[in-house]
Design a protein around this motif. Structure first.
Motif, PDB file in Angstrom:
ATOM      1  N   VAL A 153      53.478  35.453  30.767  1.00 53.70           N
ATOM      2  CA  VAL A 153      53.262  36.492  31.769  1.00 53.70           C
ATOM      3  C   VAL A 153      54.109  36.222  33.007  1.00 53.70           C
ATOM      4  CG1 VAL A 153      51.513  37.551  33.253  1.00 53.70           C
ATOM      5  CG2 VAL A 153      50.940  36.918  30.915  1.00 53.70           C
ATOM      6  N   SER A 154      54.351  34.944  33.300  1.00 54.75           N
ATOM      7  CA  SER A 154      55.112  34.598  34.499  1.00 54.75           C
ATOM      8  C   SER A 154      56.590  34.973  34.393  1.00 54.75           C
ATOM      9  CB  SER A 154      54.998  33.097  34.771  1.00 54.75           C
ATOM     10  OG  SER A 154      55.563  32.365  33.698  1.00 54.75           O
ATOM     11  N   HIS A 155      57.064  35.238  33.184  1.00 56.03           N
ATOM     12  CA  HIS A 155      58.474  35.596  33.012  1.00 56.03           C
ATOM     13  C   HIS A 155      58.716  37.046  33.407  1.00 56.03           C
ATOM     14  CE1 HIS A 155      60.276  32.362  30.183  1.00 56.03           C
ATOM     15  NE2 HIS A 155      59.559  31.833  31.141  1.00 56.03           N
ATOM     16  N   ALA A 156      59.772  37.232  34.169  1.00 56.38           N
ATOM     17  CA  ALA A 156      60.199  38.580  34.518  1.00 56.38           C
ATOM     18  C   ALA A 156      60.864  39.202  33.297  1.00 56.38           C
ATOM     19  CB  ALA A 156      61.185  38.511  35.680  1.00 56.38           C
ATOM     20  N   GLN A 157      60.876  40.510  33.234  1.00 56.59           N
ATOM     21  CA  GLN A 157      61.548  41.207  32.144  1.00 56.59           C
ATOM     22  C   GLN A 157      63.045  41.165  32.410  1.00 56.59           C
ATOM     23  OE1 GLN A 157      59.690  42.027  29.678  1.00 56.59           O
ATOM     24  NE2 GLN A 157      61.222  42.987  28.410  1.00 56.59           N
ATOM     25  N   PRO A 158      63.848  40.632  31.493  1.00 54.02           N
ATOM     26  CA  PRO A 158      65.290  40.527  31.747  1.00 54.02           C
ATOM     27  C   PRO A 158      65.972  41.891  31.739  1.00 54.02           C
ATOM     28  CG  PRO A 158      64.779  39.847  29.509  1.00 54.02           C
ATOM     29  CD  PRO A 158      63.466  40.101  30.193  1.00 54.02           C
ATOM     30  N   ASP A 159      67.025  42.006  32.555  1.00 50.56           N
ATOM     31  CA  ASP A 159      67.816  43.236  32.567  1.00 50.56           C
ATOM     32  C   ASP A 159      69.281  42.971  32.273  1.00 50.56           C
ATOM     33  OD1 ASP A 159      68.695  42.111  34.942  1.00 50.56           O
ATOM     34  OD2 ASP A 159      67.692  43.578  36.221  1.00 50.56           O
ATOM     35  N   SER A 160      69.622  41.694  32.061  1.00 49.28           N
ATOM     36  CA  SER A 160      70.990  41.360  31.660  1.00 49.28           C
ATOM     37  C   SER A 160      70.947  40.113  30.785  1.00 49.28           C
ATOM     38  CB  SER A 160      71.898  41.146  32.873  1.00 49.28           C
ATOM     39  OG  SER A 160      71.501  40.010  33.603  1.00 49.28           O
ATOM     40  N   LEU A 161      72.019  39.951  30.022  1.00 49.86           N
ATOM     41  CA  LEU A 161      72.093  38.836  29.082  1.00 49.86           C
ATOM     42  C   LEU A 161      73.535  38.389  28.980  1.00 49.86           C
ATOM     43  CD1 LEU A 161      71.005  37.020  26.749  1.00 49.86           C
ATOM     44  CD2 LEU A 161      71.251  39.014  25.240  1.00 49.86           C
ATOM     45  N   VAL A 162      73.743  37.076  29.075  1.00 49.46           N
ATOM     46  CA  VAL A 162      75.055  36.486  28.849  1.00 49.46           C
ATOM     47  C   VAL A 162      74.924  35.608  27.614  1.00 49.46           C
ATOM     48  CG1 VAL A 162      76.849  34.957  29.746  1.00 49.46           C
ATOM     49  CG2 VAL A 162      75.674  36.542  31.287  1.00 49.46           C
ATOM     50  N   ILE A 163      75.789  35.852  26.635  1.00 49.65           N
ATOM     51  CA  ILE A 163      75.754  35.115  25.374  1.00 49.65           C
ATOM     52  C   ILE A 163      77.044  34.312  25.249  1.00 49.65           C
ATOM     53  CG2 ILE A 163      75.593  35.244  22.857  1.00 49.65           C
ATOM     54  CD1 ILE A 163      74.362  38.081  23.263  1.00 49.65           C
ATOM     55  N   LEU A 182      75.895  41.444  28.447  1.00 49.11           N
ATOM     56  CA  LEU A 182      75.253  42.650  27.927  1.00 49.11           C
ATOM     57  C   LEU A 182      74.314  43.202  28.988  1.00 49.11           C
ATOM     58  CD1 LEU A 182      74.801  44.400  25.321  1.00 49.11           C
ATOM     59  CD2 LEU A 182      72.880  42.895  24.827  1.00 49.11           C
ATOM     60  N   SER A 183      74.348  44.532  29.159  1.00 52.23           N
ATOM     61  CA  SER A 183      73.455  45.156  30.135  1.00 52.23           C
ATOM     62  C   SER A 183      72.648  46.305  29.536  1.00 52.23           C
ATOM     63  CB  SER A 183      74.259  45.652  31.347  1.00 52.23           C
ATOM     64  OG  SER A 183      75.246  46.572  30.924  1.00 52.23           O
ATOM     65  N   ASP A 184      72.645  46.447  28.219  1.00 56.24           N
ATOM     66  CA  ASP A 184      71.875  47.491  27.536  1.00 56.24           C
ATOM     67  C   ASP A 184      70.399  47.072  27.526  1.00 56.24           C
ATOM     68  OD1 ASP A 184      70.511  49.085  25.703  1.00 56.24           O
ATOM     69  OD2 ASP A 184      72.075  48.986  24.181  1.00 56.24           O
ATOM     70  N   PRO A 185      69.552  47.691  28.386  1.00 58.72           N
ATOM     71  CA  PRO A 185      68.160  47.238  28.502  1.00 58.72           C
ATOM     72  C   PRO A 185      67.372  47.291  27.201  1.00 58.72           C
ATOM     73  CG  PRO A 185      68.607  49.051  30.037  1.00 58.72           C
ATOM     74  CD  PRO A 185      69.842  48.831  29.226  1.00 58.72           C
ATOM     75  N   ALA A 186      67.600  48.303  26.389  1.00 53.96           N
ATOM     76  CA  ALA A 186      66.848  48.436  25.136  1.00 53.96           C
ATOM     77  C   ALA A 186      67.176  47.288  24.186  1.00 53.96           C
ATOM     78  CB  ALA A 186      67.134  49.781  24.483  1.00 53.96           C
ATOM     79  N   LEU A 187      68.453  46.990  24.029  1.00 57.58           N
ATOM     80  CA  LEU A 187      68.866  45.920  23.127  1.00 57.58           C
ATOM     81  C   LEU A 187      68.441  44.551  23.671  1.00 57.58           C
ATOM     82  CD1 LEU A 187      70.240  45.102  20.516  1.00 57.58           C
ATOM     83  CD2 LEU A 187      72.456  45.300  21.686  1.00 57.58           C
ATOM     84  N   ILE A 188      68.569  44.361  24.973  1.00 55.36           N
ATOM     85  CA  ILE A 188      68.144  43.097  25.599  1.00 55.36           C
ATOM     86  C   ILE A 188      66.653  42.874  25.369  1.00 55.36           C
ATOM     87  CG2 ILE A 188      67.787  41.905  27.805  1.00 55.36           C
ATOM     88  CD1 ILE A 188      70.412  43.313  28.743  1.00 55.36           C
ATOM     89  N   ASN A 189      65.848  43.894  25.634  1.00 54.63           N
ATOM     90  CA  ASN A 189      64.397  43.747  25.474  1.00 54.63           C
ATOM     91  C   ASN A 189      63.993  43.563  24.022  1.00 54.63           C
ATOM     92  OD1 ASN A 189      63.733  43.845  28.213  1.00 54.63           O
ATOM     93  ND2 ASN A 189      63.847  46.070  28.221  1.00 54.63           N
ATOM     94  N   LEU A 225      71.963  31.810  24.998  1.00 51.70           N
ATOM     95  CA  LEU A 225      71.621  33.125  25.541  1.00 51.70           C
ATOM     96  C   LEU A 225      70.951  32.927  26.897  1.00 51.70           C
ATOM     97  CD1 LEU A 225      71.337  33.156  22.274  1.00 51.70           C
ATOM     98  CD2 LEU A 225      70.318  35.366  22.664  1.00 51.70           C
ATOM     99  N   ASN A 226      71.559  33.461  27.941  1.00 50.97           N
ATOM    100  CA  ASN A 226      71.015  33.379  29.293  1.00 50.97           C
ATOM    101  C   ASN A 226      70.463  34.744  29.681  1.00 50.97           C
ATOM    102  OD1 ASN A 226      71.753  30.624  30.486  1.00 50.97           O
ATOM    103  ND2 ASN A 226      73.653  31.277  29.510  1.00 50.97           N
ATOM    104  N   PHE A 227      69.149  34.882  29.615  1.00 50.83           N
ATOM    105  CA  PHE A 227      68.493  36.119  30.034  1.00 50.83           C
ATOM    106  C   PHE A 227      68.280  36.058  31.540  1.00 50.83           C
ATOM    107  CE2 PHE A 227      67.322  35.865  25.562  1.00 50.83           C
ATOM    108  CZ  PHE A 227      67.412  37.188  25.142  1.00 50.83           C
ATOM    109  N   LYS A 228      68.599  37.157  32.225  1.00 50.80           N
ATOM    110  CA  LYS A 228      68.453  37.206  33.686  1.00 50.80           C
ATOM    111  C   LYS A 228      67.805  38.517  34.107  1.00 50.80           C
ATOM    112  CE  LYS A 228      72.535  34.411  34.618  1.00 50.80           C
ATOM    113  NZ  LYS A 228      73.762  34.330  35.403  1.00 50.80           N
ATOM    114  N   GLN A 229      67.194  38.478  35.276  1.00 51.44           N
ATOM    115  CA  GLN A 229      66.756  39.696  35.955  1.00 51.44           C
ATOM    116  C   GLN A 229      67.458  39.672  37.302  1.00 51.44           C
ATOM    117  OE1 GLN A 229      62.774  40.216  37.655  1.00 51.44           O
ATOM    118  NE2 GLN A 229      62.690  42.146  36.523  1.00 51.44           N
ATOM    119  N   GLY A 230      68.362  40.619  37.482  1.00 52.42           N
ATOM    120  CA  GLY A 230      69.224  40.556  38.657  1.00 52.42           C
ATOM    121  C   GLY A 230      70.072  39.302  38.550  1.00 52.42           C
TER     122      GLY A 230
END
Length: 151
Positions: free
Chosen positions: A38-48, A64-71, A99-104
């Protein structure tokens, strides 16, 4: 029914019940790892970052910045089954991914995935290894194909 058949049947039923209870306990223990904390923010970008099996093969990095595919990839990772201890794995070697998931600009989680051997997927802050399924590898391939190469 004679006594020995009844006794054998009772032992078989008891063994079946015991096996089911163990399976349920294992499922409950691993189910906590089935969803993102729950403490994790929802990612909106991904660097692979793709790393080849040898240093000579170098690496490739895509963003990658496609929110649907990232989620979808993020959720799939947390739904991967836990890799049993003492798993027998092949001795081959192949590419692995970071895979580096980020939010902002804030990191959410880093995941490493080995596309060889047991096909381990490790969520860095978890400390457990998961088994990469065909669905996961397919989504990862889609994310790499949809990503934009970085310098």
């Amino acid at each position: 029914m004679n006594k020995s058949v009844g006794s054998a049947l009772a032992r078989l039923v008891l063994l079946l019940v015991f096996t089911l209870l163990i399976g349920c306990a294992f499922q409950a223990a691993t189910c906590a790892a089935c969803t993102p904390p729950v403490s994790h923010a929802q990612p909106d970008s991904l660097v692979i970052q793709t790393l080849g099996p040898s240093p000579q093969e170098g690496s490739q990095t895509v963003a990658l910045s496609d929110p649907a595919l990232i989620n979808q990839l993020y959720s799939t990772i947390y739904a991967l089954p836990v890799l049993p201890e003492n798993s027998a794995c092949t001795l081959d070697y192949g590419p692995h991914y970071v895979l580096n998931f980020k939010q902002g600009n804030q990191p959410v989680v880093v995941v490493t995935a080995e596309h060889f051997g047991c096909r381990k997927v490790t969520i860095d802050d978890e400390g457990i290894q998961r088994h990469g399924t065909d669905e996961f590898w397919s989504l990862l391939d889609q994310a790499i194909a949809a990503g934009t190469p970085t310098a």
